[in-house]
Enzyme design. Structure first.
Site, PDB file in Angstrom:
ATOM      1  N   HIS B 117       0.849  -1.209   0.000  1.00 56.81           N
ATOM      2  CA  HIS B 117       0.000   0.000   0.000  1.00 56.81           C
ATOM      3  C   HIS B 117       0.878   1.249   0.000  1.00 56.81           C
ATOM      4  CE1 HIS B 117      -3.478   2.564   1.407  1.00 56.81           C
ATOM      5  NE2 HIS B 117      -2.462   3.280   1.884  1.00 56.81           N
ATOM      6  N   GLU B 118       1.840   1.302   0.902  1.00 57.69           N
ATOM      7  CA  GLU B 118       2.666   2.521   1.026  1.00 57.69           C
ATOM      8  C   GLU B 118       3.451   2.789  -0.247  1.00 57.69           C
ATOM      9  OE1 GLU B 118       0.904   3.204   4.491  1.00 57.69           O
ATOM     10  OE2 GLU B 118       2.120   4.546   3.267  1.00 57.69           O
ATOM     11  N   HIS B 121       1.741   4.857  -2.643  1.00 56.27           N
ATOM     12  CA  HIS B 121       1.907   6.301  -2.415  1.00 56.27           C
ATOM     13  C   HIS B 121       3.255   6.768  -2.942  1.00 56.27           C
ATOM     14  CE1 HIS B 121      -1.707   6.576  -0.128  1.00 56.27           C
ATOM     15  NE2 HIS B 121      -1.265   5.911   0.912  1.00 56.27           N
ATOM     16  N   HIS B 127      -5.334   7.688  -1.955  1.00 54.60           N
ATOM     17  CA  HIS B 127      -6.215   6.641  -1.420  1.00 54.60           C
ATOM     18  C   HIS B 127      -7.406   6.404  -2.340  1.00 54.60           C
ATOM     19  CE1 HIS B 127      -4.372   7.218   2.781  1.00 54.60           C
ATOM     20  NE2 HIS B 127      -3.963   6.074   2.252  1.00 54.60           N
TER      21      HIS B 127
END
Lengths: 84, 366
Positions: B117-118, B121, B127
Site C-alpha cells: 500500500h505505502e 503512495h 487513497h
C-alpha cells in the site's frame, strides 16, 4: 469502578474524531470546542467528507458507524507541504 | 492519483532499507519489501533495485512517534505507516510505525500488505474509496498468501506509468457493488439474527436494525477461513456456523474455528461422487440440515449426526419451482430463500410452493 457515563463516551469519541479529522482531513481547530456543535461547522463538514469517502450515511454527525471506521487502523497521510 | 500527478521521471527506481523492526527476522522484512515492490512491477514497466549504500529513490525505515518529518506516529494501532509522494529528498520515502506489531503472517499487521500500500503512495497514488482496493486507507485483513492486486489499483498505477511490457497483461479482482442486480452469492447464512451474504473475498453483513448492509473481508472476521466459500449454514441449536469449500468444511463458534477443523465432508456420510456442496440450510422445525448438490439434495439429521435414508432426492420434486442449481439458501420466518443464478425464490415451507420471485440483493436495501 466509576461507571463510564454517556457523556464520557461522547467526549472521548469527540476527541477521537477531532484527532482523526485533523490528521486526515486537515480540520483546523483554534482549540474551541463549541464550533463542533453546529451542523454547518467545519467539524461537521469534515465528518461529511469522511462519511462520503467511506460510503457511510452522510449525516455530518458523529454516529457509531462513523466512530467505528475512525477506530480502524489505517495508513497515514504525511504532511508533505509543511515538511518541504 | 495524488493531486498534481507527481510521478518518477524514470521507471528504474532504487530502494534502501535503512533499519529493521525487532518484530521480524531481517530476511522476512527483506522478502516482504521485495514482494511488495513486485506487486507494482508486475503490472507496469517499473523496476526496483535494492541498494545498500548511498541515497536511493525510496528510503525505507521503521520509526516511532515524532521522527522528524513533521508527521509523527501515534503509538500502537491507529496510524500504521506513511509514505511520501514521488520527488527528490524525502519524496518516495516510506516509514513504518515501529510501535505496531509487524508480522510476516496475520498475527499482527502484515508488513507485506502495508508496504505494498505505502509503495503505491511512493509511486504517486493516493487513497481509493473502493473498499476492496489495496489503496483503500484502512488496513484490511486480506490474505497475504493469496493476494492479487485489485483491478482498481492496476487501473490507477497504469494510468501513471502505463501497462507492463510483459506478454501477459495481469488483471485483478473487483469489489462487488451492493446493488449489482447481476450478483450471484456464493453462500448466505443467518447469524444470531443477522444475515451474511458471501461473495469471493467479501461478505455483506445485514443487521435487522441497520438500513444499510456493511461490506467486510471474510478474513477480517475469520482469518483462517478460505475465500470463495461455496456453502454455509447456521445451526442455532449449537450456536455454530459451518462453512463448506470443496470437500472440506469448517465449524465455527462466533469468531473461533473449532478445534479439529477443517474436516472432510465424507465424514458426514456423503458419497465420494459429491465433490462439493452448492448450498446448505438448517430447518429449525425438524432439526434437519438440507445439503443441495446439483439437482439433488440430502437431509442430515443433526440429532443423530447422520444423513437420512432415502436420500438424495430430486430438488424439483420436493421444492416445486426450484428447477435450477441452488447457489445459496437461508431460512427466515418459515420461508426458505433460494438463490439460483440471478433470481431469488421465496419458498413457503408449509404450503410447499414458491410465493415470490425477488432480486438477489433485495435484502441489502436495494
Amino acid at each position: 469502578f466509576p461507571a463510564v457515563t454517556e457523556a464520557n463516551i461522547m467526549e472521548r469519541n469527540m476527541q477521537l474524531a477531532e484527532t482523526y479529522l485533523k490528521r486526515y482531513y486537515d480540520l483546523e481547530t483554534d482549540g474551541k470546542h463549541f464550533m463542533r456543535r453546529t451542523s454547518s461547522s467545519p467539524f461537521s463538514e469534515k465528518i461529511r467528507q469522511m462519511q462520503e469517502f467511506f460510503g457511510l450515511k452522510v449525516t455530518g454527525k458523529l454516529d457509531s458507524e462513523t466512530v467505528r471506521v475512525m477506530q480502524q487502523p489505517r495508513c497515514g497521510v504525511p504532511d508533505v507541504a509543511s515538511y518541504s | 492519483i495524488t493531486p498534481g500527478r507527481p510521478v518518477w521521471d524514470n521507471t528504474d527506481l532504487t530502494y534502501r532499507i535503512l533499519n529493521y523492526t525487532p518484530d521480524m527476522a531481517q530476511a522476512d522484512v527483506d522478502r516482504a519489501i521485495e514482494k511488495a515492490f513486485k506487486v507494482w512491477s508486475d503490472v507496469t514497466p517499473l523496476k526496483f533495485t535494492r541498494i545498500y549504500d548511498g541515497p536511493s529513490d525510496i528510503e525505507i525505515a521503521f520509526e516511532t512517534g515524532d521522527h522528524g518529518d513533521n508527521s509523527p506516529f501515534d503509538g500502537p494501532d491507529g496510524l500504521l505507516a506513511h509514505a511520501f509522494q514521488p520527488g527528490k529528498g524525502i519524496g518516495g520515502d516510506t516509514h513504518f510505525d515501529d510501535d505496531e506489531k509487524w508480522s510476516k503472517g496475520t498475527n499482527g499487521y502484515n508488513l507485506f500488505l502495508v508496504a505494498a500500500h505505502e509503495f503505491g503512495h511512493s509511486l504517486g497514488l493516493s487513497h481509493s474509496d473502493d473498499p476492496g482496493a489495496l489503496m483503500f486507507p484502512n488496513y484490511s485483513n486480506d490474505d497475504p498468501n493469496t493476494f492479487h492486486l485489485p483491478q482498481d489499483d492496476i487501473n490507477a498505477i497504469q494510468d501513471l506509468y502505463g501497462p507492463t511490457t510483459n506478454a501477459v497483461k495481469p488483471t485483478g479482482p473487483t469489489t462487488p457493488t451492493i446493488c449489482d442486480s447481476k450478483i450471484i452469492f456464493d453462500a448466505i447464512i443467518t447469524l444470531r439474527g443477522e444475515i451474511m451474504f458471501f461473495t469471493d473475498r467479501f461478505f455483506w453483513r445485514k443487521h435487522p436494525q441497520t438500513p444499510q448492509a456493511e461490506l467486510n473481508f471474510i478474513k477480517s472476521f475469520w482469518s483462517s477461513l478460505p475465500t470463495g466459500i461455496e456453502a454455509a449454514y447456521e445451526n442455532p441449536e449449537t450456536d455454530q456456523i459451518l462453512f463448506f469449500k470443496g470437500s472440506k468444511y469448517w465449524a465455527l463458534s462466533g469468531y473461533e474455528v473449532l478445534y479439529g477443523y477443517p474436516k472432510s465432508i465424507y465424514q458426514l456420510g456423503f458419497p465420494k461422487t459429491v465433490k462439493k456442496i452448492d448450498a446448505a440450510v438448517y430447518i429449525e422445525e425438524t432439526q434437519k440440515t438440507y445439503f443441495f448438490v446439483g439437482d439433488k439434495y440430502w437431509s442430515y439429521d443433526e440429532e443423530r449426526k447422520v444423513l437420512d435414508k432415502d436420500f438424495p432426492r430430486e430438488i424439483a420434486e420436493d421444492f416445486p419451482g426450484i428447477t435450477q442449481k441452488v447457489h445459496a439458501v437461508f431460512q427466515k420466518n418459515g420461508f426458505l430463500y433460494f438463490f439460483s443464478g440471478q433470481r431469488q425464490y421465496e419458498f413457503s415451507i408449509t404450503s410447499k410452493k414458491v410465493m415470490r420471485l425477488m432480486k438477489n440483493n433485495s435484502w441489502l436495501g436495494c
